[in-house]
Design a protein around this motif. Sequence first.
Motif, mmCIF file in Angstrom:
data_model
loop_
_atom_site.group_PDB
_atom_site.id
_atom_site.type_symbol
_atom_site.label_atom_id
_atom_site.label_comp_id
_atom_site.label_asym_id
_atom_site.label_seq_id
_atom_site.Cartn_x
_atom_site.Cartn_y
_atom_site.Cartn_z
ATOM 1 N N TYR A 153 54.906 15.055 23.865
ATOM 2 C CA TYR A 153 54.937 13.812 23.086
ATOM 3 C C TYR A 153 56.268 13.663 22.349
ATOM 4 N N TYR A 154 56.725 14.739 21.718
ATOM 5 C CA TYR A 154 57.957 14.707 20.918
ATOM 6 C C TYR A 154 59.174 14.384 21.778
ATOM 7 N N ASN A 155 59.245 14.990 22.944
ATOM 8 C CA ASN A 155 60.415 14.789 23.812
ATOM 9 C C ASN A 155 60.410 13.433 24.511
ATOM 10 N N SER A 156 59.256 12.997 24.974
ATOM 11 C CA SER A 156 59.216 11.838 25.868
ATOM 12 C C SER A 156 58.707 10.545 25.238
ATOM 13 N N ILE A 157 57.953 10.619 24.131
ATOM 14 C CA ILE A 157 57.313 9.423 23.586
ATOM 15 C C ILE A 157 57.760 9.118 22.162
ATOM 16 N N ARG A 158 57.786 10.115 21.328
ATOM 17 C CA ARG A 158 58.045 9.912 19.890
ATOM 18 C C ARG A 158 59.467 9.398 19.650
ATOM 19 N N ILE A 159 59.563 8.193 19.071
ATOM 20 C CA ILE A 159 60.875 7.602 18.832
ATOM 21 C C ILE A 159 61.479 8.167 17.559
ATOM 22 N N GLN A 160 62.831 8.140 17.489
ATOM 23 C CA GLN A 160 63.557 8.620 16.322
ATOM 24 C C GLN A 160 64.559 7.559 15.897
ATOM 25 N N ALA A 161 64.621 7.325 14.597
ATOM 26 C CA ALA A 161 65.506 6.288 14.079
ATOM 27 C C ALA A 161 66.964 6.592 14.396
ATOM 28 N N LYS A 162 67.352 7.865 14.335
ATOM 29 C CA LYS A 162 68.746 8.227 14.582
ATOM 30 C C LYS A 162 69.143 8.067 16.051
ATOM 31 N N LEU A 163 68.149 7.925 16.915
ATOM 32 C CA LEU A 163 68.407 7.707 18.342
ATOM 33 C C LEU A 163 68.216 6.243 18.711
ATOM 34 N N ASN A 164 68.398 5.367 17.750
ATOM 35 C CA ASN A 164 68.225 3.929 17.968
ATOM 36 C C ASN A 164 66.791 3.619 18.396
ATOM 37 N N ASN A 165 65.848 4.325 17.742
ATOM 38 C CA ASN A 165 64.416 4.148 17.998
ATOM 39 C C ASN A 165 64.048 4.376 19.463
ATOM 40 N N GLN A 166 64.593 5.440 20.009
ATOM 41 C CA GLN A 166 64.248 5.890 21.357
ATOM 42 C C GLN A 166 63.762 7.334 21.283
ATOM 43 N N SER A 167 63.052 7.758 22.308
ATOM 44 C CA SER A 167 62.661 9.159 22.389
ATOM 45 C C SER A 167 63.857 9.977 22.850
#
Length: 380
Positions: A357-371
């Motif tokens: 989930y963390y690698n493929s689905i969970r978005i991150q703000a620092k990654l421009n809201n991408q996984s």
Amino acid sequence: MATRVSYPLEIKMKAIEMRMAGVPVKEVMDQLGIRNKSQLKTWMKWYRNGEANRLEQPVGKQYSYGKGPEYSSELEKVKAENRFLKQQLDLPKKVQGVGEEVEQQVFVAWIESIREEVTVSEACAWLGIARANYYRWKAVETQSVDPMVEKIRSLCIQHKFRYGYRKITALLQKEELINHKRVQRIMQRESLQCRVRIKKRKTTGQPAHLAENLLKRNFHADTPLQKLVTDITYLPFGGKMLYFSSILDLYNGEIVAYSIADKQDTSLVMDTLNQLPKRTSMLLHSDQGSVYTSQAYQTAVKEKGITMSMSRKGTPADNASIESFHSTLKSETFYLEDLTCTTTAIVVQTVQDYITYYNSIRIQAKLNNQSPVDFRRLAV
């Protein structure tokens, strides 16, 4: 507001008989479904004062002894009595078991069902509520449901309440334009806030160092597998203590290798290290744990062409990225779902599912809201 319910005469008399027989008030209320003990006291007062006729009066009507409501004709009186008896029989069935206070929806539905027989004023008088309250409740019932609320609730449930309003806004903005302040208001009003618990920090140790701190808290990387960080954390949630070793790529925050074992020894970190490919110009940063400073681990690192970097003792911020990930993993799985005492197999499966989930689905703000995986693919 608290609303009053009309009870049939049989219920009132049964309650009086039980109290006269010495049955406790709470037991009487539980058995007969009486919500307010003051009602029971009032009935007992009327009975002792010889005013048993008042037990038959509608809710909200206070008639003096020996008198009742006045009607223009005997027919009107009979009709009113029939309506009242019907109300006594029907209303308890509708409101039974709805909680500490009768729900507003029950009153609206019931009054609507008898509109052809009685006026709103009469029905409200029976129930002891103001007519204005009925119309206000009815207006609330007829209001259309905001579809945005359902979208936000669906996203929060889908991600197990791991996202705050910023990430929920980012997901919604992929389909339509919406202001983050509106999302925040809705999530606060509907109690949909992020439920991740406060993260914990590792305790510090004594200062020492064997390798230079080449990372120097510069957690930015230009290419994948350029800078990696690694650490071990405890998983005290199953039948026995487990240890989780992981390696995180600072380029996109992706977990590129991990291992779980019941011993915190060199073989645990060696198994994690062996999942990395051989590549030059790769920096691997860790703390100064004994497993990382062992001869076997140092030899394996050099054979892979990896440059080793180590934090200073007592400075967990030097390895903040991997520390933060381990805290997030526990907060968004074991603490969030109350998996504090489960089986070892469930602990392992929970970690494996979360890594995916963390690698493929969970978005991150620092990654421009991408996984992390999406960010790496788009960059390539």
